[in-house]
Write a protein that holds these residues in place. Structure first.
Motif, PDB file in Angstrom:
ATOM      1  N   ARG A 120      48.664 -19.526 -69.826  1.00  3.69           N
ATOM      2  CA  ARG A 120      49.381 -20.767 -69.491  1.00  3.69           C
ATOM      3  C   ARG A 120      49.912 -21.477 -70.723  1.00  3.69           C
ATOM      4  NH1 ARG A 120      45.748 -19.707 -65.835  1.00  3.69           N
ATOM      5  NH2 ARG A 120      46.655 -19.284 -63.817  1.00  3.69           N
ATOM      6  N   LEU A 121      49.880 -20.774 -71.866  1.00  5.14           N
ATOM      7  CA  LEU A 121      50.420 -21.396 -73.087  1.00  5.14           C
ATOM      8  C   LEU A 121      51.948 -21.387 -73.053  1.00  5.14           C
ATOM      9  CD1 LEU A 121      49.884 -22.455 -76.047  1.00  5.14           C
ATOM     10  CD2 LEU A 121      50.167 -20.083 -76.781  1.00  5.14           C
ATOM     11  N   VAL A 122      52.535 -22.583 -73.089  1.00  7.31           N
ATOM     12  CA  VAL A 122      53.993 -22.683 -73.241  1.00  7.31           C
ATOM     13  C   VAL A 122      54.199 -23.597 -74.435  1.00  7.31           C
ATOM     14  CG1 VAL A 122      54.683 -22.328 -70.861  1.00  7.31           C
ATOM     15  CG2 VAL A 122      54.041 -24.604 -71.596  1.00  7.31           C
ATOM     16  N   ARG A 123      55.371 -23.599 -75.021  1.00  9.17           N
ATOM     17  CA  ARG A 123      55.563 -24.478 -76.172  1.00  9.17           C
ATOM     18  C   ARG A 123      56.747 -25.402 -75.898  1.00  9.17           C
ATOM     19  NH1 ARG A 123      55.147 -24.032 -81.039  1.00  9.17           N
ATOM     20  NH2 ARG A 123      53.228 -25.217 -81.079  1.00  9.17           N
ATOM     21  N   GLY A 124      56.852 -26.457 -76.718  1.00  5.76           N
ATOM     22  CA  GLY A 124      57.788 -27.525 -76.392  1.00  5.76           C
ATOM     23  C   GLY A 124      59.244 -27.257 -76.736  1.00  5.76           C
ATOM     24  N   LEU A 125      59.576 -26.004 -77.080  1.00  3.08           N
ATOM     25  CA  LEU A 125      60.949 -25.718 -77.484  1.00  3.08           C
ATOM     26  C   LEU A 125      61.464 -24.578 -76.622  1.00  3.08           C
ATOM     27  CD1 LEU A 125      59.043 -25.856 -80.467  1.00  3.08           C
ATOM     28  CD2 LEU A 125      61.287 -26.741 -81.015  1.00  3.08           C
ATOM     29  N   ASP A 126      62.705 -24.722 -76.149  1.00  2.00           N
ATOM     30  CA  ASP A 126      63.228 -23.755 -75.179  1.00  2.00           C
ATOM     31  C   ASP A 126      63.643 -22.409 -75.762  1.00  2.00           C
ATOM     32  OD1 ASP A 126      62.858 -25.240 -72.986  1.00  2.00           O
ATOM     33  OD2 ASP A 126      64.972 -25.770 -72.657  1.00  2.00           O
ATOM     34  N   TYR A 127      63.810 -22.333 -77.107  1.00  2.00           N
ATOM     35  CA  TYR A 127      64.398 -21.099 -77.627  1.00  2.00           C
ATOM     36  C   TYR A 127      63.442 -19.904 -77.637  1.00  2.00           C
ATOM     37  CZ  TYR A 127      62.649 -23.191 -82.059  1.00  2.00           C
ATOM     38  OH  TYR A 127      61.897 -23.793 -83.032  1.00  2.00           O
ATOM     39  N   TYR A 128      62.165 -20.123 -77.331  1.00  3.95           N
ATOM     40  CA  TYR A 128      61.236 -18.998 -77.411  1.00  3.95           C
ATOM     41  C   TYR A 128      61.485 -17.954 -76.330  1.00  3.95           C
ATOM     42  CZ  TYR A 128      58.512 -21.500 -80.881  1.00  3.95           C
ATOM     43  OH  TYR A 128      58.121 -22.139 -82.008  1.00  3.95           O
ATOM     44  N   THR A 129      61.350 -16.685 -76.717  1.00  3.14           N
ATOM     45  CA  THR A 129      61.378 -15.574 -75.768  1.00  3.14           C
ATOM     46  C   THR A 129      60.150 -14.716 -76.079  1.00  3.14           C
ATOM     47  OG1 THR A 129      62.686 -14.325 -77.370  1.00  3.14           O
ATOM     48  CG2 THR A 129      63.897 -15.390 -75.592  1.00  3.14           C
ATOM     49  N   ARG A 130      59.650 -14.052 -75.104  1.00  2.51           N
ATOM     50  CA  ARG A 130      58.476 -13.174 -75.289  1.00  2.51           C
ATOM     51  C   ARG A 130      57.291 -13.919 -75.922  1.00  2.51           C
ATOM     52  NH1 ARG A 130      61.048  -7.126 -76.386  1.00  2.51           N
ATOM     53  NH2 ARG A 130      61.715  -6.931 -74.235  1.00  2.51           N
ATOM     54  N   THR A 131      56.871 -13.436 -77.113  1.00  4.41           N
ATOM     55  CA  THR A 131      55.618 -13.963 -77.673  1.00  4.41           C
ATOM     56  C   THR A 131      55.656 -15.447 -78.013  1.00  4.41           C
ATOM     57  OG1 THR A 131      55.590 -11.831 -78.784  1.00  4.41           O
ATOM     58  CG2 THR A 131      53.877 -13.419 -79.420  1.00  4.41           C
ATOM     59  N   VAL A 132      54.649 -16.178 -77.590  1.00  3.17           N
ATOM     60  CA  VAL A 132      54.389 -17.506 -78.164  1.00  3.17           C
ATOM     61  C   VAL A 132      52.924 -17.526 -78.593  1.00  3.17           C
ATOM     62  CG1 VAL A 132      56.127 -18.927 -77.006  1.00  3.17           C
ATOM     63  CG2 VAL A 132      53.963 -18.480 -75.850  1.00  3.17           C
ATOM     64  N   PHE A 133      52.631 -18.305 -79.622  1.00  2.00           N
ATOM     65  CA  PHE A 133      51.232 -18.397 -80.068  1.00  2.00           C
ATOM     66  C   PHE A 133      50.961 -19.777 -80.633  1.00  2.00           C
ATOM     67  CE2 PHE A 133      52.333 -18.130 -84.531  1.00  2.00           C
ATOM     68  CZ  PHE A 133      53.475 -17.355 -84.544  1.00  2.00           C
ATOM     69  N   GLU A 134      49.702 -20.071 -80.708  1.00  2.00           N
ATOM     70  CA  GLU A 134      49.299 -21.374 -81.237  1.00  2.00           C
ATOM     71  C   GLU A 134      47.949 -21.150 -81.901  1.00  2.00           C
ATOM     72  OE1 GLU A 134      50.480 -24.908 -78.935  1.00  2.00           O
ATOM     73  OE2 GLU A 134      48.322 -25.193 -78.695  1.00  2.00           O
ATOM     74  N   ILE A 135      47.689 -21.896 -82.973  1.00  2.00           N
ATOM     75  CA  ILE A 135      46.334 -21.839 -83.534  1.00  2.00           C
ATOM     76  C   ILE A 135      45.711 -23.209 -83.378  1.00  2.00           C
ATOM     77  CG2 ILE A 135      44.906 -21.478 -85.578  1.00  2.00           C
ATOM     78  CD1 ILE A 135      46.516 -19.142 -86.337  1.00  2.00           C
ATOM     79  N   GLN A 136      44.548 -23.220 -82.746  1.00  2.00           N
ATOM     80  CA  GLN A 136      43.852 -24.489 -82.518  1.00  2.00           C
ATOM     81  C   GLN A 136      42.586 -24.550 -83.363  1.00  2.00           C
ATOM     82  OE1 GLN A 136      43.172 -24.657 -78.281  1.00  2.00           O
ATOM     83  NE2 GLN A 136      45.331 -25.110 -77.869  1.00  2.00           N
ATOM     84  N   VAL A 137      42.289 -25.759 -83.806  1.00  2.00           N
ATOM     85  CA  VAL A 137      41.040 -26.004 -84.537  1.00  2.00           C
ATOM     86  C   VAL A 137      40.292 -27.065 -83.748  1.00  2.00           C
ATOM     87  CG1 VAL A 137      40.062 -26.870 -86.700  1.00  2.00           C
ATOM     88  CG2 VAL A 137      42.051 -25.365 -86.757  1.00  2.00           C
ATOM     89  N   GLN A 138      39.185 -26.665 -83.138  1.00  3.59           N
ATOM     90  CA  GLN A 138      38.534 -27.565 -82.174  1.00  3.59           C
ATOM     91  C   GLN A 138      38.133 -28.901 -82.784  1.00  3.59           C
ATOM     92  OE1 GLN A 138      39.219 -26.923 -79.318  1.00  3.59           O
ATOM     93  NE2 GLN A 138      39.756 -24.787 -79.717  1.00  3.59           N
ATOM     94  N   SER A 139      37.733 -28.885 -84.069  1.00  2.00           N
ATOM     95  CA  SER A 139      37.253 -30.137 -84.670  1.00  2.00           C
ATOM     96  C   SER A 139      38.347 -31.203 -84.752  1.00  2.00           C
ATOM     97  CB  SER A 139      36.671 -29.856 -86.054  1.00  2.00           C
ATOM     98  OG  SER A 139      37.658 -29.250 -86.857  1.00  2.00           O
TER      99      SER A 139
END
Ligand code: AMP
Length: 431
Positions: free
Chosen positions: A254-273
């Motif tokens: 369910r990861l989507v990102r705030g910019l429309d130009y993405y195709t195929r792969t999207v990724f994000e790195i989260q730091v819980q702290s």
């Protein structure tokens, strides 16, 4: 006070700025190790550039742009992100396209009219890397690996890599329809923003942070069911490459990102702290953008990292003490003030060629303080040595400020700089 810093912006002061400089140097060094070269684009661009790339229906374009007209009536916008300007530059400057693969990066302030909160500003810094010219999963993997290397090199440990695929122009419309159909069945329960997104940009509902939307999002169809064969294969390739590189990741359907130009792969790195704003950065593939800007079809993938959040996540490991001066030149009498300045120049090596200078940090008082007030000032600055003017009969008196002792030697002006550099080099204990 008459003026204040604009809402959502901040001053980065000495004490903190050293951490920024350290972080900039570290990230530049890693980007260079991977073969990325910097491009510096203007802070503002034509508004259309962002509307066309980030997307008319995105929050960034609809609500967050800093747009103004110049005196000739052109609509310009302070850049809210770095990929569109970089792609514009890539197309405008042939040298950037000399090789079939281009590895480029940018670093600088971005502007979005957002609701300010911890970790969310209206002016913030991003470091971004772009790899243009490869459609291969290996390129996606390089980008995620690069991102992870930056994090680990600056001391961020508890990072989680989330990856997803949004499909392409073949299968994404199918997914968008599936999402729209699903949320229409529970439209009444959606927050006001999401009700609007249902018509403008249904995929963005998946990114909604309003608690009442969360359970509905949980039940939404997964993108993986809609991917076409080519996109599914690419996504498998990315996951395999990550596994082979030993990069742990979580598939986040369910990861989507705030910019429309993405195709195929999207990724994000989260730091819980980091709490609510836990995304240090993210990115993805944008295989259509170069073509949309009028260039040849050029698949590409990029990442952007938020500097404030990176510093926050790095915490103490990014602590850089501000160095004190090596020497304060103390004017013993008021009429020796200029003489003190002249000697300070000499000690800094300003009359020498740059490569011969050494690097003595030397300060002098310019406030007309008494000599005892200058000594207090020098100890407050944690100066290592004090040198006194006018000189004594045999040479210059030098006081070791840390030890509180006068040196046995009084070097001549000719020897003074070499002598102090020697003292500094022979110091074993860190200050
Ligand atoms: P984006 O360009 O939206 O993909 O964001 C990439 C990264 O930039 C985020 O993960 C944050 O670290 C950072 N970022 C985005 N917007 C802001 C903001 N308003 N304030 C601070 N950092 C931000």
């Amino acid at each position: 006070m008459k003026f204040q810093v604009p809402r959502g912006t901040r001053d980065i002061l000495p004490g903190e700025v050293e951490r920024w400089q350290w972080m900039e140097e570290r990230t530049r060094a890693i980007l260079a190790l991977y073969g990325y070269r910097e491009v510096r684009t203007p802070i503002f661009e034509s508004t259309d550039l962002f509307v066309r790339s980030v997307g008319e229906a995105t929050d960034i374009v609809r609500k967050e742009l800093y747009t103004f007209q110049d005196r000739k009536g052109r609509s310009l916008t302070l850049r809210p992100e770095g990929t569109a300007p970089l792609v514009r530059s890539y197309l405008e400057n042939a040298p950037l396209r000399q090789e079939s693969i281009s590895r480029l990066y940018y670093m600088g302030p971005m502007f979005r009219y957002e609701r300010p909160q911890a970790g969310r500003y209206r002016q913030f810094w991003q470091i971004g890397a772009e790899l243009l010219g490869s459609a291969k999963p290996e390129a996606d993997a390089e980008m995620i690996d690069l991102f992870r290397s930056i994090l680990s090199d600056v001391g961020v440990r508890d990072a989680t890599v989330l990856v997803n695929s949004l499909g392409d122009s073949v299968c994404r419309p199918r997914y968008r329809e599936a999402i729209r159909a699903y949320f229409e069945t529970c439209a009444e329960a959606l927050c006001e923003d999401c009700k609007e997104r249902l018509t403008t940009n249904p995929l963005r509902i998946l990114d909604c942070k309003v608690p009442s939307c969360a359970p509905l999002i949980q039940g939404a169809p997964s993108v993986l069911e809609s991917l076409c064969e080519a996109c599914a294969e690419h996504f498998e390739g990315v996951k395999q490459a990550l596994a082979q590189l030993g990069i742990g990741y979580e598939a986040a359907p369910r990861l989507v990102r705030g910019l429309d130009y993405y195709t195929r792969t999207v990724f994000e790195i989260q730091v819980q702290s980091l709490g609510a704003q836990n995304a240090v950065g993210g990115g993805g593939r944008y295989d259509e953008l170069v073509k949309d800007f009028g260039g040849p079809r050029t698949p590409a993938v990029g990442v952007s990292i938020g500097m404030e959040r990176l510093l926050w996540a790095a915490g103490e490991s990014a602590t850089q003490p501000a160095p004190g001066p090596d020497v304060c030149v103390i004017a013993l009498t008021p009429d020796a003030a200029i003489e003190a300045q002249r000697l300070a120049r000499k000690l800094r090596g300003q009359d020498e060629a740059p490569e011969k200078r050494g690097s003595l940090r030397v300060m002098v008082d310019v406030a007309g303080k008494s000599s005892s007030a200058q000594m207090k000032w020098a100890s407050k600055l944690m100066a290592r040595w004090a040198v006194f003017v006018p000189r004594a009969a045999d040479g210059y008196a030098i006081r070791d400020m840390a030890a509180g002792k006068d040196g046995p030697k009084q070097p001549t002006e000719e020897d003074l700089r070499r002598h102090i550099l020697g003292l500094r080099d022979s110091m074993v204990a860190p200050r």
